[in-house]
Design a protein around this motif. Structure first.
Motif, PDB file in Angstrom:
ATOM      1  N   SER A 112       0.843  -1.201   0.000  1.00  0.00           N
ATOM      2  CA  SER A 112       0.000   0.000   0.000  1.00  0.00           C
ATOM      3  C   SER A 112       0.872   1.243   0.000  1.00  0.00           C
ATOM      4  O   SER A 112       2.047   1.194   0.360  1.00  0.00           O
TER       5      SER A 112
ATOM      6  N   GLU B  60      -3.968   1.856   6.195  1.00  0.00           N
ATOM      7  CA  GLU B  60      -4.874   1.363   7.236  1.00  0.00           C
ATOM      8  C   GLU B  60      -5.757   0.227   6.741  1.00  0.00           C
ATOM      9  O   GLU B  60      -5.965  -0.764   7.452  1.00  0.00           O
ATOM     10  N   LEU B  61      -6.264   0.351   5.527  1.00  0.00           N
ATOM     11  CA  LEU B  61      -7.089  -0.727   4.966  1.00  0.00           C
ATOM     12  C   LEU B  61      -6.257  -1.982   4.750  1.00  0.00           C
ATOM     13  O   LEU B  61      -6.706  -3.090   5.043  1.00  0.00           O
ATOM     14  N   LYS B  62      -5.042  -1.813   4.265  1.00  0.00           N
ATOM     15  CA  LYS B  62      -4.159  -2.972   4.069  1.00  0.00           C
ATOM     16  C   LYS B  62      -3.904  -3.687   5.387  1.00  0.00           C
ATOM     17  O   LYS B  62      -3.975  -4.910   5.465  1.00  0.00           O
TER      18      LYS B  62
ATOM     19  N   GLY C 191      -3.586   3.955   1.499  1.00  0.00           N
ATOM     20  CA  GLY C 191      -4.175   2.626   1.612  1.00  0.00           C
ATOM     21  C   GLY C 191      -3.676   1.814   2.784  1.00  0.00           C
ATOM     22  O   GLY C 191      -4.089   0.674   2.984  1.00  0.00           O
TER      23      GLY C 191
ATOM     24  N   ALA D   5      -8.858   2.599  -1.138  1.00  0.00           N
ATOM     25  CA  ALA D   5      -9.315   2.774   0.236  1.00  0.00           C
ATOM     26  C   ALA D   5     -10.223   3.995   0.389  1.00  0.00           C
ATOM     27  O   ALA D   5     -11.021   4.058   1.315  1.00  0.00           O
TER      28      ALA D   5
ATOM     29  N   ASN E 293     -13.857  -1.037   4.970  1.00  0.00           N
ATOM     30  CA  ASN E 293     -13.246  -2.250   5.517  1.00  0.00           C
ATOM     31  C   ASN E 293     -14.011  -3.525   5.204  1.00  0.00           C
ATOM     32  O   ASN E 293     -13.437  -4.508   4.753  1.00  0.00           O
TER      33      ASN E 293
ATOM     34  N   GLU F  34      -5.408   5.129  -2.611  1.00  0.00           N
ATOM     35  CA  GLU F  34      -6.656   5.863  -2.406  1.00  0.00           C
ATOM     36  C   GLU F  34      -7.757   5.462  -3.387  1.00  0.00           C
ATOM     37  O   GLU F  34      -8.914   5.334  -3.005  1.00  0.00           O
TER      38      GLU F  34
ATOM     39  N   PHE G 253      -3.232  -1.600  -2.248  1.00  0.00           N
ATOM     40  CA  PHE G 253      -4.171  -0.613  -1.723  1.00  0.00           C
ATOM     41  C   PHE G 253      -3.582   0.792  -1.871  1.00  0.00           C
ATOM     42  O   PHE G 253      -2.431   1.027  -1.498  1.00  0.00           O
TER      43      PHE G 253
ATOM     44  N   ALA H 280     -14.066  -4.379   1.467  1.00  0.00           N
ATOM     45  CA  ALA H 280     -12.716  -4.798   1.052  1.00  0.00           C
ATOM     46  C   ALA H 280     -12.435  -6.220   1.526  1.00  0.00           C
ATOM     47  O   ALA H 280     -11.845  -7.023   0.796  1.00  0.00           O
TER      48      ALA H 280
END
Length: 142
Positions: free
Chosen positions: A7, A13-15, A11, A106, A111, A64, A62, A114
């Motif tokens: 990421s 935090e989502l990763k 990205g 992201a 969350n 944006e 990941f 994803a």
């Protein structure tokens, strides 16, 4: 199968969220960005190089919006990448295109969605058959 993930800052935090979920589910996860990285170009090229060296791996990138890494990845030999926003696309791109990498934005996908996208992508199999003609054409492009 090894799942390689990366990421950029947007990205990250989502990763991290998805990585925890995949580890919990028992996947062998390789995170090429354990710390925040600014440039999705460098991360994407590192991720594609990993996939090129490990035929049994699947990649998830990941950032944006997912579009930049998607374009970069598809310029790399042996990579078939899709930018996905829903479970059906994740399943079908794997089943019909033998996709070995997906990108997720992201800033667009939360969350839980994803989580479902990545799990669907990893659980899906390539169908082969009539789809192999297109996959061969894609692989000849790079």
């Amino acid at each position: 199968m090894k799942v390689v993930m990366g990421s950029d800052v947007k990205g990250f935090e989502l990763k991290e969220f998805i990585k925890q979920r995949l580890v919990y589910l028992g996947y062998d996860v390789e995170d090429i960005t354990p710390k925040k990285m600014n440039d999705f170009y460098d991360v994407t090229t590192d991720l594609t190089e990993f996939i090129q060296k490990h035929d049994d791996s699947q990649g998830v990138m990941f950032d944006e919006y997912g579009v930049g890494p998607f374009m970069i990845a598809n310029k790399c030999k042996g990579i078939i990448c899709a930018n996905v926003f829903d479970e059906h696309s994740a399943k079908m791109t794997r089943a019909h295109n033998n996709t070995n990498m997906i990108t997720i934005g992201a800033g667009i996908v939360g969350n839980r969605l994803a989580e479902r996208i990545v799990e669907t992508f990893l659980a899906s199999d390539y169908e082969g058959g009539r789809h192999q003609i297109r996959v061969d054409m894609l692989n000849k492009m790079c």
